[in-house]
Scaffold this motif. Structure first.
Motif, PDB file in Angstrom:
ATOM      1  N   ALA A  85       0.838  -1.203   0.000  1.00 44.80           N
ATOM      2  CA  ALA A  85       0.000   0.000   0.000  1.00 44.80           C
ATOM      3  C   ALA A  85       0.872   1.252   0.000  1.00 44.80           C
ATOM      4  O   ALA A  85       0.582   2.214  -0.723  1.00 44.80           O
ATOM      5  N   LEU A  86       1.940   1.232   0.781  1.00 46.62           N
ATOM      6  CA  LEU A  86       2.851   2.379   0.826  1.00 46.62           C
ATOM      7  C   LEU A  86       3.516   2.590  -0.522  1.00 46.62           C
ATOM      8  O   LEU A  86       3.575   3.717  -1.028  1.00 46.62           O
ATOM      9  N   LEU A  87       4.003   1.513  -1.124  1.00 47.91           N
ATOM     10  CA  LEU A  87       4.662   1.629  -2.423  1.00 47.91           C
ATOM     11  C   LEU A  87       3.683   2.073  -3.501  1.00 47.91           C
ATOM     12  O   LEU A  87       4.035   2.894  -4.369  1.00 47.91           O
ATOM     13  N   LEU A  92       1.767   6.277  -6.980  1.00 47.22           N
ATOM     14  CA  LEU A  92       0.726   7.199  -7.443  1.00 47.22           C
ATOM     15  C   LEU A  92       1.136   8.650  -7.216  1.00 47.22           C
ATOM     16  O   LEU A  92       0.931   9.499  -8.086  1.00 47.22           O
ATOM     17  N   LEU A  93       1.720   8.913  -6.061  1.00 43.47           N
ATOM     18  CA  LEU A  93       2.181  10.267  -5.763  1.00 43.47           C
ATOM     19  C   LEU A  93       3.269  10.694  -6.733  1.00 43.47           C
ATOM     20  O   LEU A  93       3.242  11.809  -7.269  1.00 43.47           O
ATOM     21  N   GLY A  99       3.574  13.569 -13.571  1.00 41.71           N
ATOM     22  CA  GLY A  99       2.577  13.966 -14.556  1.00 41.71           C
ATOM     23  C   GLY A  99       2.354  15.471 -14.525  1.00 41.71           C
ATOM     24  O   GLY A  99       2.319  16.132 -15.568  1.00 41.71           O
ATOM     25  N   CYS A 100       2.221  16.012 -13.308  1.00 40.35           N
ATOM     26  CA  CYS A 100       2.058  17.470 -13.173  1.00 40.35           C
ATOM     27  C   CYS A 100       3.295  18.181 -13.691  1.00 40.35           C
ATOM     28  O   CYS A 100       3.186  19.193 -14.404  1.00 40.35           O
TER      29      CYS A 100
END
Length: 176
Positions: A85-87, A92-93, A99-100
């Protein structure tokens, strides 16, 4: 013959004494057997208790090992899920951040390209205005116009036209 009057009580007494002695011997023998049986039962029950305790200890040890193993497996599984979950969150972050950053970089390059194009168009406009100015000087401010009513030559302000002139074989208009 011996005196039977005296011998009967003594026989009875001897019988009583013998019976008492037999009873005491029987009690002693019974006590001894009970003590031996009691000791044998105590040893048997102690041995059975030790065997039972050893079996219980063995089962408890096995159960403890199983529980410890399952706890370690569950701990590893939960730790692994937490790490996944952390990875995933970090991925995603990072994806969002990259992406930004990519979109911002694309916009920045597009903005720079548009600014360059605007500067180029400004330079072209200035050049065209210069050429237009030169053309106006060479054409004395005459303009050509075409609409639904026809084609026209528009004269500069305060200029009049005289027709009937020719230049070579072509008709001409004299401006005054």
């Amino acid at each position: 013959m011996p005196n039977t009057g005296n011998s009967l009580p003594s026989l009875a007494e001897r019988m009583r004494a013998k019976t008492e002695q037999d009873r005491q011997e029987l009690e002693a023998l019974t006590r001894q057997q009970f003590n031996a049986l009691s000791e044998s039962l105590r040893q048997s029950s102690t041995a059975a208790l030790r065997t039972t305790e050893a079996a219980i200890q063995e089962k408890l040890g096995t159960l403890e090992e199983n529980i410890a193993s399952r706890c370690q497996t569950l701990s590893w599984a939960f730790g692994r899920k937490w790490l996944q979950a952390l990875l995933l969150s970090l991925a995603l972050l990072m994806g969002t951040a990259l992406g930004c950053w990519g979109v911002l970089t694309l916009f920045a390059h597009r903005i720079i390209a548009l600014q360059d194009e605007i500067q180029s168009l400004d330079a072209s406009k200035a050049e065209l205005e210069s050429i237009t100015g030169q053309l106006e000087k060479q054409t004395w401010g005459l303009r050509l116009l075409e609409n639904q009513e026809g084609r026209f030559i528009i004269l500069p302000p305060k200029t009049s036209a005289q027709t009937g002139w020719t230049v070579g074989k072509q008709q001409a208009i004299k401006l005054e």
